[in-house]
Design an enzyme around this catalytic site. Structure first.
Site, PDB file in Angstrom:
ATOM      1  N   ASN A   9      28.848  32.907  25.423  1.00 56.03           N
ATOM      2  CA  ASN A   9      30.222  33.178  24.764  1.00 56.03           C
ATOM      3  C   ASN A   9      30.431  34.469  24.235  1.00 56.03           C
ATOM      4  O   ASN A   9      31.635  34.600  23.586  1.00 56.03           O
ATOM      5  CB  ASN A   9      30.605  31.931  23.967  1.00 56.03           C
ATOM      6  CG  ASN A   9      30.771  30.524  25.016  1.00 56.03           C
ATOM      7  OD1 ASN A   9      31.398  30.742  25.907  1.00 56.03           O
ATOM      8  ND2 ASN A   9      30.263  29.437  24.398  1.00 56.03           N
ATOM      9  N   LYS A  13      29.855  40.884  25.808  1.00 51.25           N
ATOM     10  CA  LYS A  13      28.597  40.703  26.935  1.00 51.25           C
ATOM     11  C   LYS A  13      29.189  40.465  28.203  1.00 51.25           C
ATOM     12  O   LYS A  13      28.906  40.851  29.422  1.00 51.25           O
ATOM     13  CB  LYS A  13      27.588  39.783  26.700  1.00 51.25           C
ATOM     14  CG  LYS A  13      26.607  40.469  25.898  1.00 51.25           C
ATOM     15  CD  LYS A  13      25.317  39.458  25.852  1.00 51.25           C
ATOM     16  CE  LYS A  13      24.306  39.985  24.844  1.00 51.25           C
ATOM     17  NZ  LYS A  13      23.096  38.739  24.679  1.00 51.25           N
ATOM     18  N   ASP A  70      18.613  38.214  27.541  1.00 52.76           N
ATOM     19  CA  ASP A  70      18.233  38.458  26.039  1.00 52.76           C
ATOM     20  C   ASP A  70      17.715  40.031  25.960  1.00 52.76           C
ATOM     21  O   ASP A  70      17.368  40.417  26.754  1.00 52.76           O
ATOM     22  CB  ASP A  70      16.860  37.592  25.713  1.00 52.76           C
ATOM     23  CG  ASP A  70      16.820  37.569  23.924  1.00 52.76           C
ATOM     24  OD1 ASP A  70      17.756  37.830  23.355  1.00 52.76           O
ATOM     25  OD2 ASP A  70      15.613  37.279  23.514  1.00 52.76           O
ATOM     26  N   THR A  71      18.226  40.530  24.848  1.00 50.87           N
ATOM     27  CA  THR A  71      18.074  42.265  24.582  1.00 50.87           C
ATOM     28  C   THR A  71      17.346  42.427  23.402  1.00 50.87           C
ATOM     29  O   THR A  71      17.748  41.695  22.461  1.00 50.87           O
ATOM     30  CB  THR A  71      19.523  42.737  24.947  1.00 50.87           C
ATOM     31  OG1 THR A  71      19.826  42.349  26.187  1.00 50.87           O
ATOM     32  CG2 THR A  71      19.417  44.290  24.475  1.00 50.87           C
ATOM     33  N   GLY A 160      27.274  45.850  18.772  1.00 49.71           N
ATOM     34  CA  GLY A 160      25.718  45.640  18.453  1.00 49.71           C
ATOM     35  C   GLY A 160      25.308  46.890  17.867  1.00 49.71           C
ATOM     36  O   GLY A 160      26.000  47.602  16.963  1.00 49.71           O
ATOM     37  N   HIS A 187      20.511  49.612  29.522  1.00 51.61           N
ATOM     38  CA  HIS A 187      19.533  48.535  29.787  1.00 51.61           C
ATOM     39  C   HIS A 187      20.085  47.319  30.624  1.00 51.61           C
ATOM     40  O   HIS A 187      19.472  46.876  31.544  1.00 51.61           O
ATOM     41  CB  HIS A 187      18.964  47.902  28.450  1.00 51.61           C
ATOM     42  CG  HIS A 187      19.870  47.770  27.445  1.00 51.61           C
ATOM     43  ND1 HIS A 187      20.846  48.903  26.966  1.00 51.61           N
ATOM     44  CD2 HIS A 187      20.355  46.699  27.007  1.00 51.61           C
ATOM     45  CE1 HIS A 187      21.450  48.409  26.082  1.00 51.61           C
ATOM     46  NE2 HIS A 187      21.406  46.800  26.063  1.00 51.61           N
ATOM     47  N   ARG A 188      21.248  46.830  30.031  1.00 52.41           N
ATOM     48  CA  ARG A 188      21.853  45.802  30.570  1.00 52.41           C
ATOM     49  C   ARG A 188      22.564  46.228  32.061  1.00 52.41           C
ATOM     50  O   ARG A 188      22.376  45.296  33.172  1.00 52.41           O
ATOM     51  CB  ARG A 188      23.088  45.394  29.783  1.00 52.41           C
ATOM     52  CG  ARG A 188      23.678  44.077  30.333  1.00 52.41           C
ATOM     53  CD  ARG A 188      24.479  43.222  29.284  1.00 52.41           C
ATOM     54  NE  ARG A 188      23.770  42.769  28.157  1.00 52.41           N
ATOM     55  CZ  ARG A 188      24.020  43.065  26.863  1.00 52.41           C
ATOM     56  NH1 ARG A 188      24.430  44.418  26.666  1.00 52.41           N
ATOM     57  NH2 ARG A 188      23.203  42.893  25.833  1.00 52.41           N
TER      58      ARG A 188
END
Length: 209
Positions: A9, A13, A70-71, A160, A187-188
């Protein structure tokens, strides 16, 4: 158009993922879109297990194919911290970016070794027979972005740790570069690109709902 849930949520992201997956014939749903307002704990000591469990939980309970990420930010001079604890690095906080960055910079101090990397693991859980609500397959995708930690936060964009992370080969922090550039090298972005390729190959030709 097939529907698939992204187990988050987090508006930042969600926006980032939808932008990267734009053009794929899937509709990305958030947890709130399917009426899930639960806090799914990330209690494991690896990114792989945290993403795996989140995806499985949503797929089984709500009956949708689901992917979860997950990061972690891994800083060499800190032995890989904050790692899986990145979102809750500062004691007594949860996703408090400013507090997390303050702690990170304080622990690093004037250390000349600023090498770090962001690592994202995305796990996709797909259902076999939806009526049986049983996981048919798990597929994992990993993306890594190497870089350095800046001496102080720079830039107003992103979220972040973006203001303190400078990707390798660039002079700007993630927060200073535009989202389009960040999504290409992050990365994402790398992990989601692998997910997108998988969705375009076998998934869209299947009879999954």
């Amino acid at each position: 158009m097939k529907k698939i849930v992204f187990a988050t949520n987090n508006a930042n992201k969600l926006r980032e993922i939808r932008e990267i997956l734009e053009g794929t014939p899937v509709q990305i749903l958030s947890l709130s879109d399917i009426g899930c307002h639960e806090d799914i704990p990330e209690v494991f000591d690896t990114l792989e297990m945290n993403s795996h469990v989140k995806a499985a939980y949503i797929a089984v309970k709500y009956g949708y194919d689901c992917f979860a990420d997950d990061t972690g930010l891994e800083v060499d001079a800190l032995g890989g911290e904050p790692g899986v604890h990145s979102a809750r690095y500062a004691e007594g906080t949860d996703h408090d970016s400013q507090a997390n960055m303050r702690k990170l910079l304080a622990k690093l101090g004037n250390n000349n070794n600023r090498r770090a990397r962001f690592r994202t693991v995305i796990t996709l859980a797909t259902l076999g027979d939806p009526s049986a609500v049983r996981i048919d397959e798990y597929v994992a995708f990993t993306g890594v972005c190497e870089g350095d930690i800046a001496m102080q936060p720079r830039g107003e964009g992103g979220f972040g740790y973006d203001p303190v992370f400078v990707p390798q080969g660039y002079a700007e922090s993630f927060a200073e570069m535009g989202e389009e550039m960040k999504n290409r090298i992050s990365h994402r972005g790398k992990a989601v690109s692998k997910l997108a390729a998988w969705l375009k190959s076998g998934y869209m030709d299947s009879d999954k709902v």
